[in-house]
Design a protein around this motif. Structure first.
Motif, PDB file in Angstrom:
ATOM      1  N   ASP A 148       0.822  -1.215   0.000  1.00 58.29           N
ATOM      2  CA  ASP A 148       0.000   0.000   0.000  1.00 58.29           C
ATOM      3  C   ASP A 148       0.855   1.265   0.000  1.00 58.29           C
ATOM      4  O   ASP A 148       0.572   2.216  -0.737  1.00 58.29           O
ATOM      5  N   SER A 149       1.907   1.281   0.826  1.00 57.27           N
ATOM      6  CA  SER A 149       2.751   2.484   0.872  1.00 57.27           C
ATOM      7  C   SER A 149       3.511   2.654  -0.435  1.00 57.27           C
ATOM      8  O   SER A 149       3.722   3.786  -0.897  1.00 57.27           O
ATOM      9  N   ALA A 150       3.906   1.532  -1.068  1.00 57.62           N
ATOM     10  CA  ALA A 150       4.598   1.607  -2.350  1.00 57.62           C
ATOM     11  C   ALA A 150       3.697   2.238  -3.404  1.00 57.62           C
ATOM     12  O   ALA A 150       4.113   3.122  -4.163  1.00 57.62           O
ATOM     13  N   CYS A 151       2.453   1.798  -3.451  1.00 60.95           N
ATOM     14  CA  CYS A 151       1.485   2.335  -4.415  1.00 60.95           C
ATOM     15  C   CYS A 151       1.269   3.824  -4.194  1.00 60.95           C
ATOM     16  O   CYS A 151       1.264   4.622  -5.141  1.00 60.95           O
ATOM     17  N   LEU A 185       2.026  -5.058  -7.611  1.00 63.12           N
ATOM     18  CA  LEU A 185       2.198  -3.619  -7.416  1.00 63.12           C
ATOM     19  C   LEU A 185       1.835  -2.875  -8.696  1.00 63.12           C
ATOM     20  O   LEU A 185       1.166  -1.832  -8.656  1.00 63.12           O
ATOM     21  N   ARG A 186       2.271  -3.413  -9.842  1.00 60.80           N
ATOM     22  CA  ARG A 186       1.934  -2.786 -11.125  1.00 60.80           C
ATOM     23  C   ARG A 186       0.415  -2.728 -11.317  1.00 60.80           C
ATOM     24  O   ARG A 186      -0.138  -1.704 -11.734  1.00 60.80           O
ATOM     25  N   LEU A 219      -2.034   0.591 -11.475  1.00 58.12           N
ATOM     26  CA  LEU A 219      -2.904   0.757 -12.639  1.00 58.12           C
ATOM     27  C   LEU A 219      -4.358   0.913 -12.213  1.00 58.12           C
ATOM     28  O   LEU A 219      -5.089   1.767 -12.726  1.00 58.12           O
ATOM     29  N   SER A 220      -4.783   0.102 -11.232  1.00 57.65           N
ATOM     30  CA  SER A 220      -6.155   0.170 -10.739  1.00 57.65           C
ATOM     31  C   SER A 220      -6.451   1.527 -10.114  1.00 57.65           C
ATOM     32  O   SER A 220      -7.513   2.117 -10.348  1.00 57.65           O
ATOM     33  N   GLN A 221      -5.512   2.032  -9.335  1.00 55.15           N
ATOM     34  CA  GLN A 221      -5.695   3.339  -8.700  1.00 55.15           C
ATOM     35  C   GLN A 221      -5.721   4.450  -9.746  1.00 55.15           C
ATOM     36  O   GLN A 221      -6.500   5.403  -9.641  1.00 55.15           O
ATOM     37  N   ILE A 248      -8.750   7.114 -10.509  1.00 56.55           N
ATOM     38  CA  ILE A 248      -8.572   8.568 -10.554  1.00 56.55           C
ATOM     39  C   ILE A 248      -9.118   9.141 -11.856  1.00 56.55           C
ATOM     40  O   ILE A 248      -9.813  10.158 -11.883  1.00 56.55           O
ATOM     41  N   LEU A 249      -8.796   8.443 -12.983  1.00 50.30           N
ATOM     42  CA  LEU A 249      -9.275   8.894 -14.283  1.00 50.30           C
ATOM     43  C   LEU A 249     -10.808   8.896 -14.342  1.00 50.30           C
ATOM     44  O   LEU A 249     -11.434   9.833 -14.850  1.00 50.30           O
ATOM     45  N   LEU A 250     -11.418   7.855 -13.769  1.00 51.96           N
ATOM     46  CA  LEU A 250     -12.887   7.749 -13.757  1.00 51.96           C
ATOM     47  C   LEU A 250     -13.498   8.888 -12.941  1.00 51.96           C
ATOM     48  O   LEU A 250     -14.536   9.441 -13.292  1.00 51.96           O
TER      49      LEU A 250
END
Length: 316
Positions: A279-282, A300-301, A305-307, A311-313
């Motif tokens: 979580d902290s890495a993301c 992690l990738r 990408l999911s986050q 954000i884009l949505l």
């Protein structure tokens, strides 16, 4: 220089009492024969120094003798002006005492040095609080401090997670880390523990004394404890590619450690890095936007990408 050494000998004897020739020689990095010659010079100059024989003997000054020499060089005096943090002294209730002590120190400076003192104060200021100043309430700090000076056991109620526990401890010292105060104490069972002062619900000094360990060194214990704490933190190894534009920022990132790097081209680098958790890495990597790309691990990738999609949505 010999004059400096003679003053140092005089101050050692005045502040520490009796010292042997060997102790003085080790402190001043000279031979014992040199110390004997220096003592003869001090005696010839009218300084009441004498030698005592026997197993507990050594060099000493006649009782009641005090010198008004400080033996301090200009640079040493200037250094004292920088060696304090007003916030921390205030927490201990010593702020006003420091101001008084400073005025006395200033009055003791030779007139030729007083101009240098003001120059130092106007050109160098040490702020020990840090950028993220803690506003923790510390109502128990005075009683903790008193128990340390008096070497009395301490009854504390301590907030741990969602509960409050009772503890009887032997307080050894206080440590201030970025304006956060910690108590180092021996807990029941003999283990050395660290307690954050702001988490104390209450503190009461006992009438029972304890024997402070002769071998305990507060600074050394804190250094070892800090290293042990850092080594115990979770580790999350990863590989990332980042632009050289953010190299300086990434190098100073507190919760991201660069293990090694290799150049991809003139503007990008691949790096092996270590975070604390997934979580902290993301969270850290997202803060660099398109200037950082996760190469591995896959989870992690995918999380980044999911986050990013979320954000884009949100902004669509």
């Amino acid at each position: 220089m010999r004059a400096d050494r003679l003053i140092s000998i005089l101050l050692f004897l005045q502040n520490r009492g009796r010292m042997t020739s060997r102790e003085l020689a080790e402190k001043l990095e000279v031979s014992e024969r040199t110390i004997h010659r220096d003592m003869e010079a001090l005696s010839a100059a009218g300084i009441p120094v004498f030698a005592e024989r026997g197993s507990n003997g050594g060099w000493a000054l006649f009782e009641g003798y005090r010198t008004n020499l400080t033996g301090m060089k200009t640079e040493e005096m200037q250094s004292l002006l920088l060696a304090h943090s007003s916030r921390l002294l205030g927490d201990l209730g010593l702020g006003d005492f420091f101001d008084d002590a400073f005025q006395k120190l200033l009055a003791a400076f030779p007139a030729t040095m007083r101009g240098d003192v003001e120059i130092v104060r106007q050109r160098i200021h040490v702020d020990g609080a840090g950028w993220h100043q803690s506003d923790e309430l510390l109502p128990e700090l005075p009683i903790v401090q008193e128990a340390i000076w008096e070497e009395k056991k301490l009854f504390i109620q301590y907030r741990r997670d969602d509960s409050i526990v009772d503890r009887v401890v032997e307080p050894l010292g206080l440590v201030a880390k970025s304006s956060i105060w910690y108590l180092i104490a021996i807990a029941e069972g003999g283990d050395m523990r660290t307690y954050r002062i702001s988490r104390m619900v209450s503190a009461r000094m006992s009438t029972e004394s304890f024997e402070r360990p002769d071998s305990f060194d507060l600074a050394l214990y804190w250094e070892k404890s800090t290293k042990k704490f850092k080594a115990s933190l979770p580790q999350y190894p990863s590989r990332v590619r980042f632009s050289d534009k953010v190299l300086s920022r990434i190098s100073q990132q507190r919760y991201m450690k660069i293990l090694h790097t290799e150049s991809v081209d003139s503007h990008w680098l691949d790096a092996g890095v270590e975070f604390h958790t997934l979580d902290s890495a993301c969270e850290i990597l997202l803060s660099y936007g398109p200037l950082v790309e996760v190469l591995a691990p896959a989870e992690l990738r995918e999380k980044v990408l999911s986050q990013a999609k979320a954000i884009l949505l949100m902004y669509s």
